[in-house]
Design a protein around this motif. Structure first.
Motif, PDB file in Angstrom:
ATOM      1  N   SER A  39       0.823  -1.206   0.000  1.00 25.72           N
ATOM      2  CA  SER A  39       0.000   0.000   0.000  1.00 25.72           C
ATOM      3  C   SER A  39       0.859   1.260   0.000  1.00 25.72           C
ATOM      4  O   SER A  39       0.620   2.206  -0.764  1.00 25.72           O
ATOM      5  CB  SER A  39      -0.931  -0.001   1.218  1.00 25.72           C
TER       6      SER A  39
ATOM      7  N   TYR B 131       1.381   0.502   9.533  1.00 24.44           N
ATOM      8  CA  TYR B 131       1.444   1.543   8.513  1.00 24.44           C
ATOM      9  C   TYR B 131       2.068   2.812   9.080  1.00 24.44           C
ATOM     10  O   TYR B 131       2.658   3.614   8.360  1.00 24.44           O
ATOM     11  CB  TYR B 131       0.041   1.841   7.984  1.00 24.44           C
TER      12      TYR B 131
ATOM     13  N   SER C 253      -4.029   1.466  -4.669  1.00 26.47           N
ATOM     14  CA  SER C 253      -3.671   2.236  -3.470  1.00 26.47           C
ATOM     15  C   SER C 253      -4.920   2.736  -2.758  1.00 26.47           C
ATOM     16  O   SER C 253      -5.012   2.675  -1.523  1.00 26.47           O
ATOM     17  CB  SER C 253      -2.775   3.419  -3.865  1.00 26.47           C
TER      18      SER C 253
ATOM     19  N   LEU D 299      -6.586  -0.356  -1.003  1.00 28.14           N
ATOM     20  CA  LEU D 299      -5.878  -0.797   0.200  1.00 28.14           C
ATOM     21  C   LEU D 299      -5.995   0.231   1.328  1.00 28.14           C
ATOM     22  O   LEU D 299      -6.100  -0.140   2.503  1.00 28.14           O
ATOM     23  CB  LEU D 299      -4.405  -1.058  -0.120  1.00 28.14           C
ATOM     24  N   SER D 300      -5.965   1.505   0.989  1.00 31.93           N
ATOM     25  CA  SER D 300      -6.103   2.534   2.028  1.00 31.93           C
ATOM     26  C   SER D 300      -7.462   2.436   2.710  1.00 31.93           C
ATOM     27  O   SER D 300      -7.560   2.495   3.945  1.00 31.93           O
ATOM     28  CB  SER D 300      -5.923   3.935   1.422  1.00 31.93           C
TER      29      SER D 300
END
Length: 604
Positions: free
Chosen positions: A105, A270, A515, A518-519
């Motif tokens: 990600s 993250y 992206s 996944l975020s």
């Protein structure tokens, strides 16, 4: 700026300032309509807006400086602060898979940052990228969240510095170096609040260093990073040589908390990838930004992703996950296998790595605030670049004091997840912005781009909620829907063709779309309390924008728009100063000359 409280020594006692502010508030609906979605062009960001700082930042950095800054910014914070906590209670031995998912990600987000940084090479990072795409409020919202993320994460990392420094000198209890605040509770496990003065001293020391020079700070960072990477190599090799694969499957198997634990852990770790976006804020201090920025951003992300996965795996090789100490996981792991000397060395190396990551993060946060001040969404004295050092002096000092204040008493558990939430949200917005700019600039089909982004986000949210509640048939439905939407719009929307020689994300819109997916997915794995705290923060920054930011930017833009004659530039500067008193006399004189230059007027 319209806020009377911005005027030193006058506050609301000055009836003229108060009257002007009340008049501004009465025009809030009109100003919101005019400013919320107002955009700037990249050329305006590079020229007109940048001049508001009074002096240019000095271009002394090269691609290897950026790569070292990115590596240092991520490594110290991630491995030593989050790995032990997530392995012990969230993901178990599969923490390395959590890092891998988060890395995918973050890597996709870094590609989006890299393309934007080439198009808009200014120090504002995501704030500037979103402001030129979606307008002032979205850029402000992202910028405020980035600043919150930086300040809180730096405070967390600084407190962990005390833990590892104690381990380096053989002190088992880090609270021995902290001061208990009597009469208050709220620390770890409901214990007393512990004041962390070593963390405060570290932050203030780095603040002073960053005020002096960016290049010298980069050289210091380079030396610490080289030592740091050698230490990581030692930890990885020693961990695999002295550990056992049996620890990966005992006592509860490789995935003791299930697949949910892996993805929950990915959302938390993250936090570890905060740092690569700091590289994008160096855009005004880089030689050859179009080449150096993509190399620095993507290169540092690839290096750090590999190191994170290997470090997490080596930790679980050495110690069963249920015996890992959350606060000093690596140092304690070496002590457990009988390598006391290595434990002390890891403590010292971790402390040095944390110093390096703090240096980079504090470097980035000051540049974000500087550019927000240029946009007049924060007091403009924060935008000032010191003519001698070429650094954003006021922003660096202000945020240094804020970070030190939070670090002195805030526990790590309180802030980890809200940091991950705000980080994921900003990266989500940047990916949306890249898709929008690529397609709208090429075809001007705004409705199609809006529809694509809406369907993509909705499908991603549906998939994520289905995963959270275990609805397998919904997972297949929404997963197939997301893939179909991306494929359909990939064929129907023609993206902008990048300029020859300019770096661009390949295979668009797939990397940015994944992206976004996944975020959204990782955000939904966070706890409800994180969203509640985030909602409070959102209300605070929105209120600040309505009461201050929109009026400040509106009047700054209106004032610049009406400057048309030789004497009006100086008159506008005097009027602006009379209302807001933001600069000292010499600085304001320089600003007056700058305004005159914008309209081709020489000083008489």
């Amino acid at each position: 700026m319209a806020a009377a409280a911005d005027i030193p020594g006058s506050g609301f006692c000055n009836s003229s300032s108060l009257g002007h502010y009340l008049h501004s508030l009465s025009q809030t609906p009109h100003r919101l309509r005019k400013r919320m979605f107002a955009t700037w062009t990249p050329e305006q960001e590079l020229n007109q807006v940048r001049l508001r700082s009074g002096a240019d930042m000095k271009r002394k950095l090269r691609w290897y400086d950026l790569t070292a800054l990115g590596v240092a910014g991520m490594l110290g914070a991630g491995v030593f602060v989050t790995t032990g906590r997530v392995a012990h209670s969230v993901s178990g031995p599969s923490v390395f898979i959590s890092y891998l998912i988060a890395a995918v990600s973050a890597l996709l987000s870094s590609l989006c940052y890299a393309e934007f940084s080439v198009q808009v090479p200014v120090a504002g990072g995501a704030f500037s990228y979103l402001r030129v795409t979606f307008g002032e409020f979205v850029g402000y919202f992202a910028g405020a969240n980035i600043l919150m993320e930086y300040v809180l994460s730096n405070a967390a990392v600084a407190r962990s510095f005390t833990n590892y420094l104690c381990g380096a000198v053989g002190q088992k209890d880090p609270n021995q170096w902290r001061v208990e605040l009597p009469g208050l509770s709220g620390g770890t496990g409901g214990g007393p609040v512990m004041l962390d003065f070593p963390a405060v001293a570290l932050i203030l020391f780095l603040t002073i260093c960053l005020c002096h020079s960016t290049k010298e700070s980069s050289i210091l960072n380079m030396m610490m990073t080289v030592f740091h990477v050698l230490l990581f190599g030692f930890i990885i090799v020693a961990g695999f040589c002295n550990g056992s694969a049996k620890n990966l499957v005992e006592p509860g198997g490789l995935v003791p908390f299930g697949a949910k634990g892996i993805f929950d852990g990915a959302a938390i770790v993250y936090f570890s990838y905060i740092g690569y976006d700091s590289v994008s804020t160096m855009a005004e201090e880089i030689q050859d930004p179009s080449r150096s920025l993509p190399v620095g951003i993507v290169g540092s992300m690839l290096i750090v992703s590999a190191v994170y996965c290997l470090m997490a795996l080596s930790l679980c090789f050495m110690v069963p996950y249920d015996q890992i100490l959350p606060d000093t996981s690596f140092a304690a792991a070496f002590e457990k296998i009988g390598w006391k000397w290595a434990s002390n060395m890891v403590g010292a190396g971790a402390s040095l790595g944390i110093v390096a990551s703090l240096l980079v993060a504090m470097l980035g946060q000051a540049r974000y605030l500087c550019v927000i001040g240029r946009a007049r969404l924060a007091p403009s004295w924060l935008a000032r670049v010191h003519p001698s050092t070429g650094t954003p002096l006021n922003a660096t000092l202000f945020l240094g004091v804020c970070t030190a204040t939070i670090a002195v008493f805030t526990e790590l558990d309180v802030i980890f997840e809200i940091i991950s939430l705000s980080t994921l949200l900003v990266f989500y917005l940047v990916a949306n912005a890249l898709i929008y700019r690529r397609h709208v600039i090429a075809s001007n089909r705004r409705l199609h781009a809006h529809l694509f982004l809406f369907l993509l986000s909705s499908g991603s949210l549906g998939f994520s909620v289905s995963w959270k509640f275990g609805q397998l048939w919904c997972l297949a439905l929404f997963g197939g829907f997301v893939i179909a939407v991306i494929a359909f719009f990939h064929n129907s929307l023609q993206p902008e063709t990048p300029a020859p020689g300019a770096w661009a994300v390949p295979l668009m819109p797939w990397p940015a779309a994944v992206s976004i997916f996944l975020s959204v997915f990782l955000m939904t794995t966070l706890k409800a309390l994180s969203f509640q705290r985030f909602a409070v923060w959102t209300c605070v920054i929105t209120l600040f924008y309505v009461l201050y930011g929109v009026h400040s930017s509106y009047e700054a833009e209106e004032m610049e728009a009406v400057i048309v004659g030789p004497n009006m530039a100086a008159a506008a500067a005097r009027n602006f100063r009379k209302r807001y008193l933001i600069f000292t006399e010499p600085t304001w004189a320089a600003y007056s000359m700058t305004i005159a230059k914008w309209v081709g007027v020489s000083k008489t």
